[in-house]
Design a protein around this motif. Structure first.
Motif, PDB file in Angstrom:
ATOM      1  N   THR A   1       2.151   1.729  -3.492  1.00 26.20           N
ATOM      2  CA  THR A   1       1.065   2.130  -4.380  1.00 26.20           C
ATOM      3  C   THR A   1       0.680   3.597  -4.182  1.00 26.20           C
ATOM      4  OG1 THR A   1       0.208  -0.142  -4.360  1.00 26.20           O
ATOM      5  CG2 THR A   1      -1.297   1.587  -5.103  1.00 26.20           C
ATOM      6  N   GLU A   2       0.685   4.055  -2.931  1.00 24.81           N
ATOM      7  CA  GLU A   2       0.238   5.406  -2.618  1.00 24.81           C
ATOM      8  C   GLU A   2       1.363   6.439  -2.701  1.00 24.81           C
ATOM      9  OE1 GLU A   2      -1.429   5.044   1.239  1.00 24.81           O
ATOM     10  OE2 GLU A   2      -3.099   3.752   0.577  1.00 24.81           O
TER      11      GLU A   2
ATOM     12  N   GLU B   1       0.826  -1.202   0.000  1.00 25.59           N
ATOM     13  CA  GLU B   1       0.000   0.000   0.000  1.00 25.59           C
ATOM     14  C   GLU B   1       0.863   1.256   0.000  1.00 25.59           C
ATOM     15  OE1 GLU B   1      -2.510  -0.416   3.392  1.00 25.59           O
ATOM     16  OE2 GLU B   1      -3.842  -1.890   2.442  1.00 25.59           O
TER      17      GLU B   1
END
Length: 209
Positions: free
Chosen positions: A68-69, A65
């Motif tokens: 991805t962010e 995550e």
């Protein structure tokens, strides 16, 4: 801005982590970034289990995550047999294939000799191009002889490459277009939809009630 550094060094300390830290520091000198380091060595078992179960564990899921962010990524791997390490490739294999789309990425590698420097161009750059990342023009390779022996802790050549690559990544981070929110279809009230379906009165041209 969020900058995530993925490093695949296997030893502690490692030249791979050292190069990753130098690159991150060079970017931090040029822009205000929040740096997060992902040590793949600590996630090796979780990555292997993901291939078996199909689902990442809690700790690996958090790192996925974060990648991805992130607004930008620095990816550093040791070179084995003329290519990136299996652990490095396995981590990017478990990412969703859209996770890096449009994301600025700086690629770097370490190895025993300068003979392996082209692995950045024939292995790493195609990998991130396939993932639709925006890879900076300058890739940074550090061989054993690049550490020390110059007038400072890094040889002049490596220091220049680090600075140039960090500048290119910073430029992309600062000028990257903000992510657009996904368009939301307008919700048409049911009564309005129903009215549109009512037949016209042949005489008046108005809707039949």
């Amino acid at each position: 801005m969020k900058l995530v550094v993925v490093t695949a060094g296997l030893t502690q300390p490692s030249s791979t982590r050292l190069l990753a830290d130098r690159l991150a520091a060079a970017v931090a000198e040029r822009a205000e970034v929040e740096v997060r380091v992902v040590e793949l060595r600590d996630l090796a078992v979780d990555i292997a289990n993901t291939f078996v179960t199909g689902f990442p564990g809690g700790r690996l899921r958090e790192e996925i995550e974060a990648v991805t962010e992130a607004d930008g990524l620095i990816a550093v791997t040791p070179i084995f047999s003329g290519s990136y390490s299996g652990l490095f490739k396995s981590f990017f294999d478990v990412l969703d294939n859209t996770a890096l789309a449009g994301k600025p990425v700086l690629i770097a590698a370490t190895g025993g000799t300068a003979r392996h420097s082209l692995a950045l161009e024939h292995a790493l750059r195609p990998l991130f191009a396939y993932l639709r990342a925006v890879v900076v023009p300058t890739a940074v390779y550090a061989a054993s002889e690049d550490w020390g022996g110059g007038r400072d802790a890094l040889t002049d050549g490596l220091g220049e490459r680090v600075a140039r690559a960090a500048g290119e990544l910073t430029d992309l981070l600062l000028h990257r277009a903000p992510r657009r929110a996904e368009p939301v279809d307008e919700v048409v009230p049911f009564e309005q939809q129903l009215a549109a379906l009512r037949p016209l009165d042949p005489g008046s041209g108005s809707k039949v009630r």
